[in-house]
Design a protein around this motif. Sequence first.
Motif, PDB file in Angstrom:
ATOM      1  N   ALA A  29     152.887  47.727 -19.811  1.00  0.00           N
ATOM      2  CA  ALA A  29     152.750  46.279 -19.639  1.00  0.00           C
ATOM      3  C   ALA A  29     152.957  45.564 -20.973  1.00  0.00           C
ATOM      4  O   ALA A  29     153.598  44.507 -21.029  1.00  0.00           O
ATOM      5  N   ARG A  30     152.430  46.132 -22.050  1.00  0.00           N
ATOM      6  CA  ARG A  30     152.588  45.539 -23.381  1.00  0.00           C
ATOM      7  C   ARG A  30     154.064  45.519 -23.791  1.00  0.00           C
ATOM      8  O   ARG A  30     154.577  44.508 -24.279  1.00  0.00           O
ATOM      9  N   SER A  31     154.773  46.614 -23.566  1.00  0.00           N
ATOM     10  CA  SER A  31     156.183  46.664 -23.939  1.00  0.00           C
ATOM     11  C   SER A  31     157.021  45.740 -23.042  1.00  0.00           C
ATOM     12  O   SER A  31     157.994  45.138 -23.505  1.00  0.00           O
ATOM     13  N   LEU A  32     156.624  45.596 -21.793  1.00  0.00           N
ATOM     14  CA  LEU A  32     157.315  44.661 -20.905  1.00  0.00           C
ATOM     15  C   LEU A  32     157.124  43.227 -21.393  1.00  0.00           C
ATOM     16  O   LEU A  32     158.066  42.428 -21.405  1.00  0.00           O
ATOM     17  N   GLY A  33     155.928  42.889 -21.833  1.00  0.00           N
ATOM     18  CA  GLY A  33     155.658  41.551 -22.368  1.00  0.00           C
ATOM     19  C   GLY A  33     156.476  41.267 -23.625  1.00  0.00           C
ATOM     20  O   GLY A  33     157.027  40.178 -23.786  1.00  0.00           O
ATOM     21  N   LYS A  34     156.566  42.249 -24.524  1.00  0.00           N
ATOM     22  CA  LYS A  34     157.376  42.075 -25.735  1.00  0.00           C
ATOM     23  C   LYS A  34     158.841  41.885 -25.385  1.00  0.00           C
ATOM     24  O   LYS A  34     159.530  41.047 -25.972  1.00  0.00           O
ATOM     25  N   SER A  35     159.312  42.663 -24.432  1.00  0.00           N
ATOM     26  CA  SER A  35     160.711  42.544 -24.013  1.00  0.00           C
ATOM     27  C   SER A  35     160.994  41.164 -23.432  1.00  0.00           C
ATOM     28  O   SER A  35     162.047  40.577 -23.707  1.00  0.00           O
ATOM     29  N   MET A  36     160.070  40.634 -22.658  1.00  0.00           N
ATOM     30  CA  MET A  36     160.260  39.305 -22.078  1.00  0.00           C
ATOM     31  C   MET A  36     160.275  38.228 -23.158  1.00  0.00           C
ATOM     32  O   MET A  36     161.062  37.291 -23.096  1.00  0.00           O
ATOM     33  N   ARG A  37     159.400  38.357 -24.179  1.00  0.00           N
ATOM     34  CA  ARG A  37     159.398  37.381 -25.277  1.00  0.00           C
ATOM     35  C   ARG A  37     160.710  37.410 -26.044  1.00  0.00           C
ATOM     36  O   ARG A  37     161.265  36.370 -26.390  1.00  0.00           O
ATOM     37  N   ILE A  38     161.222  38.608 -26.309  1.00  0.00           N
ATOM     38  CA  ILE A  38     162.502  38.740 -27.016  1.00  0.00           C
ATOM     39  C   ILE A  38     163.622  38.144 -26.176  1.00  0.00           C
ATOM     40  O   ILE A  38     164.479  37.410 -26.689  1.00  0.00           O
ATOM     41  N   PHE A  39     163.613  38.419 -24.885  1.00  0.00           N
ATOM     42  CA  PHE A  39     164.638  37.891 -23.990  1.00  0.00           C
ATOM     43  C   PHE A  39     164.619  36.362 -23.973  1.00  0.00           C
ATOM     44  O   PHE A  39     165.659  35.708 -24.077  1.00  0.00           O
ATOM     45  N   LYS A  40     163.429  35.758 -23.885  1.00  0.00           N
ATOM     46  CA  LYS A  40     163.317  34.303 -23.868  1.00  0.00           C
ATOM     47  C   LYS A  40     163.804  33.696 -25.169  1.00  0.00           C
ATOM     48  O   LYS A  40     164.500  32.678 -25.169  1.00  0.00           O
ATOM     49  N   GLU A  42     165.988  34.937 -27.270  1.00  0.00           N
ATOM     50  CA  GLU A  42     167.444  35.079 -27.332  1.00  0.00           C
ATOM     51  C   GLU A  42     168.135  34.057 -26.440  1.00  0.00           C
ATOM     52  O   GLU A  42     169.177  33.511 -26.808  1.00  0.00           O
ATOM     53  N   MET A  43     167.566  33.790 -25.273  1.00  0.00           N
ATOM     54  CA  MET A  43     168.149  32.788 -24.382  1.00  0.00           C
ATOM     55  C   MET A  43     168.088  31.403 -25.010  1.00  0.00           C
ATOM     56  O   MET A  43     169.046  30.643 -24.944  1.00  0.00           O
ATOM     57  N   ARG A  44     166.955  31.059 -25.646  1.00  0.00           N
ATOM     58  CA  ARG A  44     166.846  29.768 -26.324  1.00  0.00           C
ATOM     59  C   ARG A  44     167.862  29.653 -27.450  1.00  0.00           C
ATOM     60  O   ARG A  44     168.483  28.616 -27.646  1.00  0.00           O
ATOM     61  N   MET A  46     170.744  31.201 -27.691  1.00  0.00           N
ATOM     62  CA  MET A  46     172.089  31.052 -27.126  1.00  0.00           C
ATOM     63  C   MET A  46     172.334  29.625 -26.629  1.00  0.00           C
ATOM     64  O   MET A  46     173.431  29.097 -26.760  1.00  0.00           O
ATOM     65  N   GLN A  47     171.314  28.992 -26.078  1.00  0.00           N
ATOM     66  CA  GLN A  47     171.467  27.629 -25.582  1.00  0.00           C
ATOM     67  C   GLN A  47     171.652  26.648 -26.733  1.00  0.00           C
ATOM     68  O   GLN A  47     172.449  25.726 -26.643  1.00  0.00           O
ATOM     69  N   THR A  48     170.913  26.827 -27.826  1.00  0.00           N
ATOM     70  CA  THR A  48     171.039  25.907 -28.952  1.00  0.00           C
ATOM     71  C   THR A  48     172.282  26.214 -29.777  1.00  0.00           C
ATOM     72  O   THR A  48     172.783  25.348 -30.474  1.00  0.00           O
ATOM     73  N   GLU A  49     172.806  27.428 -29.681  1.00  0.00           N
ATOM     74  CA  GLU A  49     173.994  27.813 -30.440  1.00  0.00           C
ATOM     75  C   GLU A  49     175.221  27.057 -29.958  1.00  0.00           C
ATOM     76  O   GLU A  49     176.073  26.675 -30.740  1.00  0.00           O
ATOM     77  N   GLY A  50     175.330  26.800 -28.682  1.00  0.00           N
ATOM     78  CA  GLY A  50     176.491  26.130 -28.124  1.00  0.00           C
ATOM     79  C   GLY A  50     176.490  24.634 -28.351  1.00  0.00           C
ATOM     80  O   GLY A  50     177.516  23.983 -28.288  1.00  0.00           O
ATOM     81  N   LYS A  51     175.342  24.056 -28.636  1.00  0.00           N
ATOM     82  CA  LYS A  51     175.242  22.614 -28.811  1.00  0.00           C
ATOM     83  C   LYS A  51     175.453  22.254 -30.277  1.00  0.00           C
ATOM     84  O   LYS A  51     174.893  22.890 -31.163  1.00  0.00           O
ATOM     85  N   PRO A  52     176.252  21.213 -30.555  1.00  0.00           N
ATOM     86  CA  PRO A  52     176.390  20.773 -31.947  1.00  0.00           C
ATOM     87  C   PRO A  52     175.104  20.094 -32.392  1.00  0.00           C
ATOM     88  O   PRO A  52     174.311  19.639 -31.569  1.00  0.00           O
ATOM     89  N   GLU A  53     174.936  20.037 -33.695  1.00  0.00           N
ATOM     90  CA  GLU A  53     173.739  19.380 -34.217  1.00  0.00           C
ATOM     91  C   GLU A  53     173.785  17.914 -33.848  1.00  0.00           C
ATOM     92  O   GLU A  53     174.843  17.291 -33.810  1.00  0.00           O
TER      93      GLU A  53
END
Length: 84
Positions: A29-40, A42-44, A46-53
């Motif tokens: 459960a602990r490793s699943l929680g860490k994986s979910m935090r890393i995934f979130k 990375e998704m954030r 990727m979303q901010t990477e595509g947008k210009p400042e």
Amino acid sequence: MGSLSPWHWAILAVVVILLFGAKKLPDAARSLGKSMRIFKSEMREMQTEGKPEAPSIEPPQPVQSQRVDPPATTEQGHTEARPA
């Protein structure tokens, strides 16, 4: 028929505990929680990477309109010719 009753969930929990053991479940459960935090994160990223400042937004300048006077009328109701 499609949903699981509480008895189904209880049997499923017992089977999972028997398969993985009570000691390994908290670590899983602990490793699943860490994986979910890393995934979130990375998704954030990727979303901010595509947008210009965001450019600095300046307030709009008021538009200066030119005043146009109506043509002057004489006493007889005719307009005076003005040289251009």
